[in-house]
Design a protein around this motif. Structure first.
Motif, short mmCIF file in Angstrom:
data_model
loop_
_atom_site.label_atom_id
_atom_site.label_comp_id
_atom_site.label_asym_id
_atom_site.label_seq_id
_atom_site.Cartn_x
_atom_site.Cartn_y
_atom_site.Cartn_z
N ASN A 29 0.83 -1.21 0.00
CA ASN A 29 0.00 0.00 0.00
C ASN A 29 0.86 1.25 0.00
O ASN A 29 0.58 2.22 -0.71
N SER A 30 1.92 1.24 0.78
CA SER A 30 2.82 2.39 0.85
C SER A 30 3.51 2.62 -0.50
O SER A 30 3.63 3.76 -0.96
N LEU A 31 3.95 1.55 -1.14
CA LEU A 31 4.61 1.68 -2.44
C LEU A 31 3.63 2.08 -3.55
O LEU A 31 4.03 2.66 -4.55
N THR A 32 2.36 1.78 -3.36
CA THR A 32 1.35 2.21 -4.33
C THR A 32 1.17 3.71 -4.24
O THR A 32 1.05 4.40 -5.26
N ARG A 33 1.18 4.22 -3.01
CA ARG A 33 1.04 5.67 -2.82
C ARG A 33 2.26 6.42 -3.31
O ARG A 33 2.16 7.49 -3.91
N LYS A 34 3.45 5.86 -3.02
CA LYS A 34 4.69 6.54 -3.40
C LYS A 34 5.70 5.49 -3.86
O LYS A 34 6.41 4.89 -3.04
N LEU A 35 5.77 5.30 -5.16
CA LEU A 35 6.67 4.32 -5.74
C LEU A 35 8.12 4.74 -5.55
O LEU A 35 8.46 5.91 -5.72
N ALA A 36 8.97 3.80 -5.18
CA ALA A 36 10.40 4.08 -5.01
C ALA A 36 10.99 4.44 -6.37
O ALA A 36 10.60 3.90 -7.40
N THR A 37 11.95 5.36 -6.38
CA THR A 37 12.55 5.84 -7.62
C THR A 37 13.86 5.13 -7.96
O THR A 37 14.41 5.34 -9.03
N SER A 38 14.36 4.30 -7.05
CA SER A 38 15.59 3.55 -7.29
C SER A 38 15.56 2.30 -6.44
O SER A 38 14.79 2.20 -5.47
N VAL A 39 16.41 1.34 -6.79
CA VAL A 39 16.51 0.12 -6.00
C VAL A 39 16.95 0.45 -4.58
O VAL A 39 16.44 -0.12 -3.62
N LEU A 40 17.88 1.37 -4.45
CA LEU A 40 18.34 1.77 -3.12
C LEU A 40 17.19 2.33 -2.28
O LEU A 40 17.02 1.96 -1.11
N LYS A 41 16.36 3.19 -2.87
CA LYS A 41 15.21 3.75 -2.15
C LYS A 41 14.23 2.64 -1.76
O LYS A 41 13.67 2.65 -0.66
N LEU A 42 14.03 1.69 -2.68
CA LEU A 42 13.14 0.56 -2.38
C LEU A 42 13.68 -0.24 -1.21
O LEU A 42 12.94 -0.57 -0.28
N MET A 43 14.97 -0.51 -1.22
CA MET A 43 15.58 -1.27 -0.12
C MET A 43 15.46 -0.53 1.21
O MET A 43 15.19 -1.15 2.25
N GLU A 44 15.64 0.77 1.18
CA GLU A 44 15.48 1.57 2.40
C GLU A 44 14.04 1.48 2.91
O GLU A 44 13.80 1.34 4.11
N HIS A 45 13.09 1.55 1.98
CA HIS A 45 11.67 1.46 2.33
C HIS A 45 11.36 0.08 2.93
O HIS A 45 10.65 -0.03 3.94
N ILE A 46 11.90 -0.95 2.33
CA ILE A 46 11.70 -2.32 2.82
C ILE A 46 12.28 -2.45 4.22
O ILE A 46 11.65 -3.05 5.11
N ASP A 47 13.48 -1.91 4.43
CA ASP A 47 14.12 -1.99 5.75
C ASP A 47 13.26 -1.37 6.84
O ASP A 47 13.18 -1.90 7.95
N LYS A 48 12.60 -0.27 6.55
CA LYS A 48 11.71 0.36 7.53
C LYS A 48 10.58 -0.60 7.91
O LYS A 48 10.24 -0.73 9.09
N TYR A 49 10.01 -1.26 6.91
CA TYR A 49 8.91 -2.18 7.17
C TYR A 49 9.40 -3.45 7.87
O TYR A 49 8.68 -4.03 8.68
N LYS A 50 10.63 -3.87 7.59
CA LYS A 50 11.18 -5.04 8.29
C LYS A 50 11.33 -4.74 9.77
O LYS A 50 11.07 -5.60 10.61
N LYS A 51 11.73 -3.51 10.10
CA LYS A 51 11.88 -3.13 11.51
C LYS A 51 10.52 -3.13 12.21
O LYS A 51 10.41 -3.59 13.34
N VAL A 52 9.50 -2.64 11.53
CA VAL A 52 8.15 -2.64 12.10
C VAL A 52 7.69 -4.08 12.32
O VAL A 52 7.14 -4.41 13.36
N GLU A 53 7.93 -4.92 11.32
CA GLU A 53 7.53 -6.32 11.41
C GLU A 53 8.25 -7.01 12.57
O GLU A 53 7.65 -7.79 13.31
N LYS A 54 9.52 -6.70 12.75
CA LYS A 54 10.32 -7.30 13.82
C LYS A 54 9.81 -6.87 15.20
O LYS A 54 9.80 -7.65 16.14
#
Length: 156
Positions: A129-154
C-alpha cells in the motif's frame, strides 16, 4: 584459489583483474595462474600435454572448457517476475530471497525490480500500500523502504 566447483569464467576474470599490470607478460601470467588452482584444478593442469597450450588465452580457454559444468547460468527475468511472497513468510525472508534472485539476473532491470517487488506482495500488505502511494525511484530507495517495514515487522 579455484576449487573446481565455482564459475571458471568468473575465476579467470578475477585473476585478470589482479594481474592486469602484467598483462603483456604471458609466461608470467601462465605461471601465476596455475598457482591459483586448488587440488582438482591442479590435477587437470598437471595433466595437460607438454606444448598443448602456447598462450595464456589458450590456457584460459582450456580451463573454461574443462570446468564448463561449473559455469554460472544467469537467471532469466521471468524468474524474478514469477516470484511472490508466500503465505506466512516474513518480509525479511521474502526480500532476501527476492534480492538473491535479482542478483542472479544479468542486465539492467532496476525499474522492473522496483515494480515487481510491489506487485509480488499480498494486496493487504502495508508495504504494498505504501509503495502504491509513493513508488520508489531507485533500488536503493526501495531497499530503504523495505528496511523500515522489516523493523516494524520485527517489533510486532
Amino acid at each position: 584459489m579455484y576449487n573446481g566447483r565455482t564459475d571458471p569464467v568468473e575465476h579467470v576474470s578475477h585473476f585478470n583483474q589482479r594481474i592486469a599490470v602484467h598483462f603483456k607478460n604471458e609466461a608470467l601470467m601462465c605461471k601465476v595462474f596455475f598457482s591459483n588452482l586448488g587440488p582438482v584444478a591442479m590435477r587437470w593442469f598437471d595433466g595437460l600435454a607438454v606444448g598443448s597450450v602456447i598462450s595464456f588465452r589458450e590456457l584460459t580457454q582450456a580451463f573454461g572448457s574443462r570446468f564448463i559444468t561449473c559455469s554460472r547460468v544467469p537467471q532469466s527475468l521471468d524468474s524474478l517476475l514469477s516470484m511472490s511472497m508466500r503465505e506466512g513468510e516474513t518480509l525479511k525472508v521474502y526480500s532476501d530471497r527476492y534480492w538473491k534472485m535479482f542478483n542472479e539476473i544479468d542486465g539492467d532491470f532496476d525499474d522492473v525490480a522496483i515494480r515487481t517487488f510491489k506487485v509480488s506482495l499480498p494486496t493487504e500488505h502495508g508495504l504494498r500500500n505504501s509503495l502504491t502511494r509513493k513508488l520508489a525511484t531507485s533500488v536503493l530507495k526501495l531497499m530503504e523502504h523495505i528496511d523500515k517495514y522489516k523493523k516494524v515487522e520485527k517489533d510486532q
